[in-house]
Motif scaffolding. Structure first.
Motif, PDB file in Angstrom:
ATOM      1  N   ALA A 278       0.878  -1.152   0.123  1.00 58.62           N
ATOM      2  CA  ALA A 278      -0.034  -0.627  -0.393  1.00 58.62           C
ATOM      3  C   ALA A 278       0.932   1.355  -0.131  1.00 58.62           C
ATOM      4  N   ILE A 279       1.623   1.331   0.627  1.00 57.86           N
ATOM      5  CA  ILE A 279       2.508   2.941   0.931  1.00 57.86           C
ATOM      6  C   ILE A 279       3.478   2.681  -0.911  1.00 57.86           C
ATOM      7  N   SER A 280       3.495   1.271  -1.315  1.00 56.93           N
ATOM      8  CA  SER A 280       4.703   2.185  -3.019  1.00 56.93           C
ATOM      9  C   SER A 280       3.770   2.451  -3.678  1.00 56.93           C
ATOM     10  N   LEU A 281       2.149   2.681  -3.577  1.00 55.13           N
ATOM     11  CA  LEU A 281       1.312   3.181  -4.215  1.00 55.13           C
ATOM     12  C   LEU A 281       1.560   4.173  -3.976  1.00 55.13           C
ATOM     13  N   ASP A 282       1.232   5.416  -5.217  1.00 55.81           N
ATOM     14  CA  ASP A 282       0.596   6.606  -5.441  1.00 55.81           C
ATOM     15  C   ASP A 282       0.060   7.200  -4.419  1.00 55.81           C
ATOM     16  N   LEU A 283      -0.176   8.080  -3.864  1.00 55.25           N
ATOM     17  CA  LEU A 283      -0.785   9.045  -3.431  1.00 55.25           C
ATOM     18  C   LEU A 283      -2.002   9.082  -3.814  1.00 55.25           C
ATOM     19  N   SER A 284      -2.055   9.747  -5.096  1.00 61.45           N
ATOM     20  CA  SER A 284      -3.964   9.395  -5.239  1.00 61.45           C
ATOM     21  C   SER A 284      -4.667   8.069  -5.050  1.00 61.45           C
ATOM     22  N   ASN A 285      -3.548   6.903  -5.314  1.00 56.47           N
ATOM     23  CA  ASN A 285      -5.127   5.972  -4.560  1.00 56.47           C
ATOM     24  C   ASN A 285      -5.590   6.115  -3.275  1.00 56.47           C
ATOM     25  N   PHE A 286      -5.715   6.855  -2.234  1.00 53.40           N
ATOM     26  CA  PHE A 286      -6.096   6.623  -0.762  1.00 53.40           C
ATOM     27  C   PHE A 286      -6.735   8.368  -1.227  1.00 53.40           C
ATOM     28  N   ARG A 287      -7.644   8.113  -0.604  1.00 51.75           N
ATOM     29  CA  ARG A 287      -9.121   8.791   0.136  1.00 51.75           C
ATOM     30  C   ARG A 287      -8.407  10.436  -0.135  1.00 51.75           C
ATOM     31  N   ASN A 288      -8.303  11.804  -0.223  1.00 48.35           N
ATOM     32  CA  ASN A 288      -7.676  12.387   0.439  1.00 48.35           C
ATOM     33  C   ASN A 288      -8.106  12.868   2.100  1.00 48.35           C
ATOM     34  N   PRO A 289      -6.628  12.685   2.677  1.00 50.55           N
ATOM     35  CA  PRO A 289      -6.845  12.823   4.344  1.00 50.55           C
ATOM     36  C   PRO A 289      -8.000  14.269   4.889  1.00 50.55           C
ATOM     37  N   GLU A 290      -7.765  14.918   4.204  1.00 55.17           N
ATOM     38  CA  GLU A 290      -8.990  16.418   4.818  1.00 55.17           C
ATOM     39  C   GLU A 290     -10.696  15.918   4.039  1.00 55.17           C
ATOM     40  N   SER A 291     -10.981  14.587   3.980  1.00 59.67           N
ATOM     41  CA  SER A 291     -12.226  14.705   2.743  1.00 59.67           C
ATOM     42  C   SER A 291     -12.128  13.636   4.055  1.00 59.67           C
ATOM     43  N   GLY A 292     -14.291  13.689   4.291  1.00 63.07           N
ATOM     44  CA  GLY A 292     -14.380  12.242   5.122  1.00 63.07           C
ATOM     45  C   GLY A 292     -15.543  13.548   5.959  1.00 63.07           C
ATOM     46  N   ASN A 293     -15.672  13.207   7.356  1.00 61.61           N
ATOM     47  CA  ASN A 293     -16.245  14.487   8.322  1.00 61.61           C
ATOM     48  C   ASN A 293     -15.430  15.817   8.892  1.00 61.61           C
ATOM     49  N   LEU A 294     -15.288  16.563   7.825  1.00 63.24           N
ATOM     50  CA  LEU A 294     -14.084  17.692   8.147  1.00 63.24           C
ATOM     51  C   LEU A 294     -14.964  18.928   8.327  1.00 63.24           C
TER      52      LEU A 294
END
Ligand code: SF4
Length: 294
Positions: A278-294
């Protein structure tokens, strides 16, 4: 999820998705954790045994005798008097003879108010599992989030539950120490978990909630939110520092960046490899840390 009556927004562990929810207490007696806004809309109160029994009777009227699982919400039902919990457990069993599981939330400071004998009595009468928001085992993080106990107090509470024969689900929040305390948060939480040997470690990843103190700190720049790679690296430190204990690690929550799960006694190496992938994948593969219930 099966609900009879409820005051406020319902919170329950994902693993209780098919349980009957009975609101034995309303809100949380602590209600001061800096990251949590779950029960800010309600004042803590313990409902009477009669009211709880009435809800159980109503549930039987609707669903018959077939119910097998009950979750007694809200935030810290373990605080109820032991004799009252036993009363509602016995009544539940009499109404639902097929009942296999009765569970509730309990934080360390409230578990520690009970003796081992009381907890054994609760187990004997059908309290099968406790969900406990440990969040961290690091004292500095615990003070910062105003959790209300130390790592040693968490160890005492966790051992009490395990010694009583009650299954224990412990919750760990990835990123709760921010960037500054990430390593200590993981290492010292692993130490606490290794001592307790809970049945489950359930990972959640921090998503600052509007209206909380931690959200204000984050907005001011005083708290640094981990990005997905940093969160996964913290998870790797946690897993690396966990011993091969008889505990299942699960990621049963939408907040997590990757699904890491397995038995620590059997799958530790595989889990580390999965995290590395998972760490080897580009950051674009994950949800934005600022997404969700901010
Ligand atoms: S995290 Fe748990 S103990 Fe803390 S305020 Fe929220 S419900 Fe209460």
């Amino acid at each position: 999820m099966i609900v009879i009556r409820y005051e406020g927004v319902i919170y329950r562990p994902p693993s209780e998705f098919d349980s009957l929810i009975i609101q034995a207490t309303i809100g949380c007696p602590h209600n001061k954790c800096s990251f949590c806004n779950m029960y800010r809309d309600r004042r803590f109160k313990i409902r009477s045994v009669e009211q709880i029994k009435k809800d159980l009777e109503d549930a039987k009227g609707i669903y018959g005798e077939k119910l097998e699982k009950i979750f007694f919400s809200d935030g810290n039902t373990i605080l109820m008097k032991t004799k009252d919990i036993i009363d509602i457990l016995k009544y539940s069993k009499s109404l639902f003879p097929k009942l296999k599981r009765a569970t509730m939330y309990g934080s360390a400071q409230y578990i520690n108010l009970k003796s081992l004998d009381e907890l054994k009595e609760l187990r004997k009468h059908g309290l099968t599992r406790l969900h406990c928001g440990m969040e961290s085992g690091d004292d500095e993080v615990l003070i910062k989030i105003n959790k209300g106990y130390t790592g040693n107090e968490m160890i005492k509470a966790g051992k009490l539950i395990k010694d009583a024969g009650i299954e224990l689900s412990l919750y760990y929040i990835v990123g709760l120490g921010g960037r500054e305390l990430s390593a200590n948060h993981a290492i010292n939480s692993a130490k606490v978990i290794n001592e307790i040997k809970p049945d489950f470690i359930r990972l959640r990843t921090l998503m600052p909630r509007i209206g909380t103190k931690l959200y204000e700190e984050y907005k001011k720049g005083d708290f640094k939110l981990l990005n997905p790679h940093e969160a996964l690296k913290e998870t790797k430190v946690l897993v690396n520092n966990l011993e091969e204990i008889n505990t299942c690690l699960v990621s049963d929550h939408i907040s997590n960046y990757w699904n890491i799960e397995g038995s620590l006694s059997r799958d530790k190496k595989d889990m580390i490899e999965e995290i590395d992938y998972a760490i080897s994948l580009d950051l674009s593969n994950f949800r934005n840390p600022e997404s969700g219930n901010l």
